[in-house]
Write a protein that holds these residues in place. Structure first.
Motif, PDB file in Angstrom:
ATOM      1  N   ILE A 129       0.837  -1.194   0.000  1.00  0.00           N
ATOM      2  CA  ILE A 129       0.000   0.000   0.000  1.00  0.00           C
ATOM      3  C   ILE A 129       0.873   1.245   0.000  1.00  0.00           C
ATOM      4  N   GLY A 130       0.493   2.212  -0.822  1.00  0.00           N
ATOM      5  CA  GLY A 130       1.102   3.538  -0.818  1.00  0.00           C
ATOM      6  C   GLY A 130       0.049   4.582  -0.514  1.00  0.00           C
ATOM      7  N   THR A 131       0.463   5.839  -0.549  1.00  0.00           N
ATOM      8  CA  THR A 131      -0.470   6.931  -0.279  1.00  0.00           C
ATOM      9  C   THR A 131      -0.306   8.034  -1.316  1.00  0.00           C
ATOM     10  N   LYS A 132      -1.368   8.790  -1.516  1.00  0.00           N
ATOM     11  CA  LYS A 132      -1.352   9.925  -2.428  1.00  0.00           C
ATOM     12  C   LYS A 132      -2.292  10.991  -1.879  1.00  0.00           C
ATOM     13  N   TRP A 133      -2.252  12.157  -2.492  1.00  0.00           N
ATOM     14  CA  TRP A 133      -3.192  13.201  -2.110  1.00  0.00           C
ATOM     15  C   TRP A 133      -4.598  12.832  -2.577  1.00  0.00           C
ATOM     16  N   MET A 134      -5.562  13.224  -1.799  1.00  0.00           N
ATOM     17  CA  MET A 134      -6.959  13.018  -2.169  1.00  0.00           C
ATOM     18  C   MET A 134      -7.407  14.196  -3.028  1.00  0.00           C
ATOM     19  N   ASP A 135      -7.943  13.907  -4.222  1.00  0.00           N
ATOM     20  CA  ASP A 135      -8.304  14.971  -5.155  1.00  0.00           C
ATOM     21  C   ASP A 135      -9.220  16.009  -4.511  1.00  0.00           C
ATOM     22  N   GLU A 136     -10.165  15.539  -3.702  1.00  0.00           N
ATOM     23  CA  GLU A 136     -11.147  16.453  -3.101  1.00  0.00           C
ATOM     24  C   GLU A 136     -10.518  17.406  -2.092  1.00  0.00           C
ATOM     25  N   LEU A 137      -9.318  17.078  -1.604  1.00  0.00           N
ATOM     26  CA  LEU A 137      -8.708  17.873  -0.552  1.00  0.00           C
ATOM     27  C   LEU A 137      -7.473  18.646  -1.004  1.00  0.00           C
ATOM     28  N   VAL A 138      -7.180  18.646  -2.301  1.00  0.00           N
ATOM     29  CA  VAL A 138      -6.090  19.469  -2.802  1.00  0.00           C
ATOM     30  C   VAL A 138      -6.499  20.932  -2.626  1.00  0.00           C
ATOM     31  N   PRO A 139      -5.692  21.743  -1.981  1.00  0.00           N
ATOM     32  CA  PRO A 139      -6.108  23.111  -1.652  1.00  0.00           C
ATOM     33  C   PRO A 139      -6.295  23.982  -2.888  1.00  0.00           C
ATOM     34  N   ALA A 140      -7.202  24.935  -2.771  1.00  0.00           N
ATOM     35  CA  ALA A 140      -7.432  25.896  -3.841  1.00  0.00           C
ATOM     36  C   ALA A 140      -6.254  26.864  -3.913  1.00  0.00           C
ATOM     37  N   VAL A 141      -5.891  27.243  -5.148  1.00  0.00           N
ATOM     38  CA  VAL A 141      -4.738  28.120  -5.345  1.00  0.00           C
ATOM     39  C   VAL A 141      -5.109  29.278  -6.251  1.00  0.00           C
ATOM     40  N   SER A 142      -4.289  30.309  -6.204  1.00  0.00           N
ATOM     41  CA  SER A 142      -4.460  31.463  -7.074  1.00  0.00           C
ATOM     42  C   SER A 142      -4.162  31.070  -8.520  1.00  0.00           C
ATOM     43  N   PRO A 143      -4.857  31.669  -9.493  1.00  0.00           N
ATOM     44  CA  PRO A 143      -4.578  31.330 -10.904  1.00  0.00           C
ATOM     45  C   PRO A 143      -3.203  31.801 -11.353  1.00  0.00           C
ATOM     46  N   ASP A 144      -2.649  32.787 -10.674  1.00  0.00           N
ATOM     47  CA  ASP A 144      -1.311  33.261 -11.023  1.00  0.00           C
ATOM     48  C   ASP A 144      -0.272  32.319 -10.424  1.00  0.00           C
ATOM     49  N   ALA A 145       0.828  32.142 -11.143  1.00  0.00           N
ATOM     50  CA  ALA A 145       1.854  31.213 -10.684  1.00  0.00           C
ATOM     51  C   ALA A 145       3.239  31.801 -10.905  1.00  0.00           C
ATOM     52  N   ILE A 146       4.170  31.390 -10.049  1.00  0.00           N
ATOM     53  CA  ILE A 146       5.574  31.740 -10.196  1.00  0.00           C
ATOM     54  C   ILE A 146       6.284  30.535 -10.822  1.00  0.00           C
ATOM     55  N   THR A 147       7.085  30.783 -11.862  1.00  0.00           N
ATOM     56  CA  THR A 147       7.794  29.698 -12.529  1.00  0.00           C
ATOM     57  C   THR A 147       9.289  30.021 -12.579  1.00  0.00           C
ATOM     58  N   LEU A 148      10.087  29.000 -12.806  1.00  0.00           N
ATOM     59  CA  LEU A 148      11.515  29.216 -12.991  1.00  0.00           C
ATOM     60  C   LEU A 148      11.776  29.606 -14.440  1.00  0.00           C
ATOM     61  N   SER A 149      12.605  30.605 -14.627  1.00  0.00           N
ATOM     62  CA  SER A 149      12.893  31.071 -15.978  1.00  0.00           C
ATOM     63  C   SER A 149      14.303  30.671 -16.380  1.00  0.00           C
ATOM     64  N   GLY A 150      14.457  30.250 -17.617  1.00  0.00           N
ATOM     65  CA  GLY A 150      15.768  29.905 -18.149  1.00  0.00           C
ATOM     66  C   GLY A 150      16.426  28.802 -17.350  1.00  0.00           C
TER      67      GLY A 150
END
Length: 538
Positions: free
Chosen positions: A365-386
């Motif tokens: 047995i393993g574990t994973k996040w439950m889809d229903e409980l993944v927290p809501a996030v802002s639509p804006d995101a920070i990404t790594l550039s280059g």
């Protein structure tokens, strides 16, 4: 503790004979449970500082503030990392049941880290429920403290005679000497007959101790039966795949027991199994049976095999302990299984942690996040550039980080450093590291690149939720996704870090005093792509 510390406030202190409660501006701020009563001869004179208090009154009989039935305030759209309202209120041991489309979660309500009731704990079962794992209801306490001697230990919810029941133990020996409790009488009956009796605690001379249970007709309101059926103080009752009523005895007793009725007649099937484990729970999945044991134990076998062949999964390094404490396992709809527990922070008790489970070949047995409980996030995101491998300024200490990892050579290594502000350097910082060659991941302090934390099999302590390792990772020899939630709050006095690896393993850690403001990647024989950091909106 107060939203507006200055200014005028209304304070109510209520003594019920069983509990003291403190309300400020209509909100429950604190409670505790007394032993004994105020002495009338010492209550003739009262003093109060008129520089701070404009009006005071004593009511006798007392007023009885009540919590609104079915209140959902404070539960948010989802309950991941939730704690009860209050600066010193926490989730203790969790037990759960899925019945008629509803998931019931009962938890031992804790204040001040097991130090209520003069250090005896003063625990009792509160009750949450949900039908979709997105919307939750907080009910009245399922098993409240109603007499001064009461303090409860972990049990299990189960269905018997078409009723929702919850077992528990009276931890009375934490308050009274054993000889003043009902335990000697319960053991005398067991020794004489070879099975336990059924006793009405109201008709016994000693203070009630041992196993009892409550029942509910509607799944919301519970009533105590008052029946003592076993001297065990943490009774874990379940119905096995054959439909037989079984019990795993913990705290004050041990072994596997069976009976035709909850109320008594329990006889021991094996006094030597399970050994160890403070709160053991049984669950059945597919062709396999499992028993999880509190903080550190796990056994498994094929269902068709006898109980005598249970294998020690921890000794094989194939357990699924992930930093949460005393996890309980429940099957919900569509052959899904949910694991719920609590996270150790300052002391005993902490926030609620819920993950979904995955069953792999040969019953692992393993574990994973439950889809229903993944927290809501802002639509804006920070990404790594280059070619950048760092984020120098994170606007909030609560965020979701996702990225893809591909091993491109042998013995690939990946490190993610969660760092505070630059002026603090690596003080209180957290390092998460993955080694694809050894199939290990760990939480550690930043700075020692050669640190090797221990897994549970190796003597480590995942249940403490600090630095530890997990081993035998799954599906990390090809491209996989890592997701990491960092949750910071004043109540936590630090950050909770929850990491999911390839959708097959999770690991949670508490980092005291850490407020993450910077991020740094290091990798060797690894390729990291699609790094995305989104702030939590809750």
């Amino acid at each position: 503790m107060l939203n507006q510390p200055l200014g005028e406030h209304e304070v109510i202190l209520n003594f019920s004979g069983v509990r003291w409660t403190m309300y400020v501006d209509g909100k429950l701020l604190d409670n505790d449970f007394p032993l004994g009563y105020p002495l009338p001869e010492k209550m003739k004179n009262w003093k109060i500082d008129s520089h701070f208090v404009s009006q005071a009154a004593i009511y006798y009989p007392s007023l009885h503030p009540e919590r609104a039935e079915g209140a959902t305030v404070g539960l948010q759209p989802q309950v991941q990392f939730w704690t009860p309202t209050g600066h010193n209120a926490w989730v203790g041991d969790v037990v759960s049941l899925y019945h008629d489309g509803t998931y019931h979660l009962f938890y031992l309500y804790d204040r001040r880290g097991h130090q209520s009731k003069f250090g005896r704990g003063g625990h009792y079962f509160e009750h949450l429920s949900t039908k979709d794992f997105r919307h939750w209801t907080e009910h009245e306490a399922a098993v409240p403290i109603e007499e001064q001697w009461e303090t409860f230990g972990t049990g299990t919810p189960f269905i018997f005679n078409n009723q929702l029941c919850i077992s528990y133990g009276y931890h009375t020996t934490r308050i009274y000497p054993r000889e003043q409790t009902t335990l000697p009488e319960l053991y005398e009956y067991l020794d004489k007959h070879g099975y336990t009796g059924s006793f009405n605690r109201h008709q016994m001379s000693g203070v009630a101790a041992g196993s009892s249970y409550s029942v509910s007709d509607d799944g919301i309101h519970f009533r105590k039966t008052g029946i003592l059926f076993h001297p065990c103080e943490n009774p874990s009752i379940y119905v096995d795949p054959k439909g037989d009523l079984k019990m795993l005895a913990n705290y004050g007793a041990r072994g596997t027991w069976a009976s035709d009725s909850v109320s008594g007649g329990w006889h021991c099937l094996d006094e030597n199994f399970p050994l160890g484990g403070d709160c053991t729970f049984f669950f059945h999945w597919g062709d396999y049976d499992y028993i999880i044991g509190g903080f550190t134990r796990l056994w498994a076998k094929e269902t068709v095999q006898p109980d005598s062949v249970y294998q020690d999964v921890v000794a094989e390094g194939l357990d699924f302990y992930n930093g949460s404490c005393v996890p309980t396992i429940t099957e919900i709809s569509n052959n899904r299984f949910v694991m719920a527990g609590w996270m150790w922070m300052k002391a005993w008790g902490g926030p609620l942690v819920i993950h979904e489970m995955v069953q792999l070949p040969k019953g692992r047995i393993g574990t994973k996040w439950m889809d229903e409980l993944v927290p809501a996030v802002s639509p804006d995101a920070i990404t790594l550039s280059g070619s950048s491998d760092k984020i120098e300024k994170i606007p909030s200490g609560s965020f979701l980080l996702t990225f893809e990892v591909t091993p491109v050579g042998p013995d690939g290594k990946l490190t993610v450093n969660l760092l505070p502000s630059a002026d603090k350097g690596t003080q209180d910082a957290c390092e998460w590291k993955l080694d694809s060659g050894e199939k290990r991941a760990q939480y550690a302090f930043v700075g020692d690149k050669d640190s090797r934390e221990r897994s549970l099999r190796e003597g480590g302590a995942p249940q403490q939720g600090r630095n530890y390792a997990i081993e035998n990772l799954i599906d990390t020899d090809k491209t996989f996704t890592v997701r990491m939630v960092v949750k910071t709050s004043d109540k936590f006095d630090g950050s909770l870090v929850d990491t999911e690896i390839a959708g097959k393993r999770t690991m949670v850690s508490y980092r005291e005093k850490l407020a993450v403001e910077r991020l740094q990647f290091h990798y060797e024989n690894m390729e990291v792509k699609n790094v995305r950091l989104s702030l939590l909106t809750e």
